[in-house]
Design a protein around this motif. Sequence first.
Motif, PDB file in Angstrom:
ATOM      1  N   ARG A  22      42.713 -50.227  32.465  1.00  0.00           N
ATOM      2  CA  ARG A  22      43.300 -49.219  33.343  1.00  0.00           C
ATOM      3  C   ARG A  22      42.460 -49.019  34.608  1.00  0.00           C
ATOM      4  O   ARG A  22      41.264 -49.352  34.657  1.00  0.00           O
ATOM      5  CB  ARG A  22      43.455 -47.892  32.593  1.00  0.00           C
ATOM      6  N   ASP A  23      43.101 -48.421  35.594  1.00  0.00           N
ATOM      7  CA  ASP A  23      42.472 -48.280  36.914  1.00  0.00           C
ATOM      8  C   ASP A  23      41.247 -47.375  36.871  1.00  0.00           C
ATOM      9  O   ASP A  23      40.250 -47.649  37.561  1.00  0.00           O
ATOM     10  CB  ASP A  23      43.496 -47.719  37.911  1.00  0.00           C
ATOM     11  N   HIS A  24      41.290 -46.290  36.094  1.00  0.00           N
ATOM     12  CA  HIS A  24      40.149 -45.367  36.101  1.00  0.00           C
ATOM     13  C   HIS A  24      38.905 -46.021  35.497  1.00  0.00           C
ATOM     14  O   HIS A  24      37.776 -45.689  35.868  1.00  0.00           O
ATOM     15  CB  HIS A  24      40.508 -44.074  35.359  1.00  0.00           C
ATOM     16  N   VAL A  25      39.104 -46.958  34.549  1.00  0.00           N
ATOM     17  CA  VAL A  25      37.965 -47.670  33.980  1.00  0.00           C
ATOM     18  C   VAL A  25      37.412 -48.656  35.003  1.00  0.00           C
ATOM     19  O   VAL A  25      36.192 -48.780  35.181  1.00  0.00           O
ATOM     20  CB  VAL A  25      38.375 -48.399  32.692  1.00  0.00           C
ATOM     21  N   ARG A  26      38.294 -49.370  35.685  1.00  0.00           N
ATOM     22  CA  ARG A  26      37.832 -50.296  36.718  1.00  0.00           C
ATOM     23  C   ARG A  26      37.111 -49.550  37.837  1.00  0.00           C
ATOM     24  O   ARG A  26      36.126 -50.051  38.385  1.00  0.00           O
ATOM     25  CB  ARG A  26      39.029 -51.058  37.287  1.00  0.00           C
TER      26      ARG A  26
END
Length: 316
Positions: free
Chosen positions: A207-211
């Motif tokens: 997911r984007d928040h992890v990246r």
Amino acid sequence: MIRFIAIRLAEGVVTLLLSSLLIFGALYLAPGDPLAYLIGNRTLSPEAIAALREHYHLDDPFFTRWFSWLGDVLSGQFGQSITYRDDVSNLLGPRLITTTSLVAYSMVVIVVVGIGLGIVAALARRAVSDVILGLTSVGVAVPSFVAAAVLIFTFSVTLRWFPTFGSGEGVADRLYHLTLPVLALTLASGSYVIRVTRAALREEAARDHVRSAVARGLPRRTIITKHILRNGLTPVATVVGLTLTSLVVGSVVVERAFALDGIGSLLTEAVAKKDFAVVQAVSLVLITVIVVVVLAVDVLQVVIDPRVRNRFGIEA
């Protein structure tokens, strides 16, 4: 939230009523007469047979017996077994301890080993992940009765590491006796939990928040604990809860294979002998457990997942 729980409770009550009706109907349609198992090889007079049928209400109309049984259950009475000549409640008590111990032990194994290996499979190197995934593919495909036969032959008959039957006495001895039954019971369910955990965590890691957290240079431990595990384990908790229902149902087969004195083995014996009261009571207990677990999982989803609350229009 209260309205949501009330609706689920009402659905559970309806499920129990319909299930009890189906159980009654299935027993009536099954071939054979329960009185034949009670009489055995003895020869009784027609008067004695009529008295026995009247005593056990075998000639009463279907719905009369059903409503009478429901009333007795609500008052805590499950009837009398025609096989054991004892109250069903007296038969269930000690056997519930064995089944509860088996299922509780299995749940601990699934939570610790299943989720633990799932986390390892999701976060470890690809070679390790592939090995775990391959083993779970085998585990999911093996039925519990096949696993029980293999485990008994390998670890009880050949290696003599574990006993072949019995549930033991005392905490330590009971855990020792239940180890092989637990392995047979949790092989498929545990493998499924591993695969679900791996898939959920890998999806969360993409997911984007992890990246974004990785791009900001946050420590790997922080990313894993606060961004991946916290959100990724939410669907896993639901799966683990529902797994409890499969353990309760699967315990019937495993208890029979390992000669455990649980309600599963009691149920199979009662079905074979058409012991109406025992079959009805055990089936009601099993279905009640399943309904309660499903209700608890539904409530847990609403509590921990805002998306579910929004779907049902529930305020936090």
